[in-house]
Design an enzyme around this catalytic site. Structure first.
Site: not given
Ligand code: SER
Length: 314
Positions: A16, A38, A54, A144
């Protein structure tokens, strides 16, 4: 500017942010100085030099950096909050090891500068949720978020220990019409426009009152380039900068869309992403970014909605 002395590698260029950043970097440095990489090829990247990479493969990364005499790396490859929860060990591996590979390239002086994005996901349920300051409690609850928080600490450590010029922004949810998001909790704020235009209705996976920090992609790309082009001494935070654009909940964005599409309807069916959103700030205080390198957002909600609806082609 194809005689630029900079050669820029974008890792995760098909994502994105990558697609939009490649375009803007190409305008500044010349497409011939942009190496887009990519894990798989992408026809949208055909204007640049392309390398399949990779991000976990250090040897392959090193070979590309040497082959193209890369000076700067924008490292954007990552698994985001929602997909990260489905595949936690892989999210941790990808997000951390790929960062180490890039930081080590700079430590060993093969490259001069790194951009690596962090996220509002570094905050967690014990963080103050309104006007969240730069320095505050951070107990992220997603893999994350944990990987981004650890990454911030590593970036700062490489800066202090090895003088690595690494710069970073904690992006809020990013909303643009040139590229699609994937695997995030804030993705609804892009999907809603496509569904509004196609079907005049949208079923949202977050509840109507779930406010989150958001930003138009144009603002995010401009912030990234302003940060990267700032003189070294202005960058006083080497973990990652808070950055604020706007803040809204699904009901508010739906109301704004209705001003353009009066019969638009929104329904709510919260899923597992609701808990992730509930652990994140509702709005961000970015005083340091404003003071240190002069950040100022352009898009508010009416401008963002009008811009998205006028550009999306169904
Ligand atoms: N846009 C991201 C997510 O929703 C946040 O950094 O994981």
């Amino acid at each position: 500017m194809s005689n630029s002395t900079e050669k820029i590698l974008i890792i995760g260029a098909g994502g994105q942010i990558g697609l939009e950043l490649a375009f803007e970097l190409g305008k500044i440095y010349g497409n011939a100085n942009i190496v887009a990489s990519d894990i798989k090829e992408n026809t949208a990247l055909s204007s640049y030099i392309f390398e399949t990479l990779d991000a976990l493969n250090k040897d392959q990364l090193f070979a590309i950096v040497k082959k193209h005499k890369i000076t700067q790396v924008y490292h954007l490859a990552a698994l985001l909050s929602a997909t990260g929860e489905q595949n936690p060990m892989f999210a941790w591996k990808l997000n951390m090891e790929s960062l180490f590979h890039v930081l080590d390239l700079a430590k060993e002086k093969h490259i001069q500068k790194i951009y690596w994005p962090s996220s509002i996901a570094v905050f967690g349920p014990t963080t103050p949720r309104l006007n969240t300051p730069q320095f505050t409690v951070m107990e992220p609850s997603t893999i994350y978020g944990i990987s981004k928080q650890a990454g911030e600490r590593w970036c700062e450590w490489y800066f202090h220990k090895y003088n690595v010029d690494v710069r970073s922004i904690r992006y809020p949810g990013l909303i643009g019409w040139k590229s699609a998001p994937g695997g995030g909790t804030t993705d609804y704020a892009v999907h809603i426009f496509y569904e509004a235009l196609k079907n005049k209705s949208y079923t949202c996976f977050l509840s109507e009152t779930t406010a989150l920090p958001m930003m138009h992609m144009e603002d995010a790309i401009r912030a990234t380039l302003e940060l990267m082009h700032s003189p070294n001494e202005k960058i006083k935070i080497r973990g990652s900068y808070n950055l604020s654009g706007l803040s809204f909940n699904p009901k508010q964005i739906a109301e704004e869309i209705k001003k353009h599409i009066p019969d638009f309807k929104i329904n709510y069916q919260p899923d597992f992403r609701q808990a992730i959103a509930d652990s994140w700030p509702q709005s961000i205080n970015d005083l340091e970014a404003r003071e240190h390198w002069g950040w100022k957002e352009y898009y508010d909600l009416p401008k963002l909605v009008a811009n998205m609806l006028s550009h999306i082609k169904i």
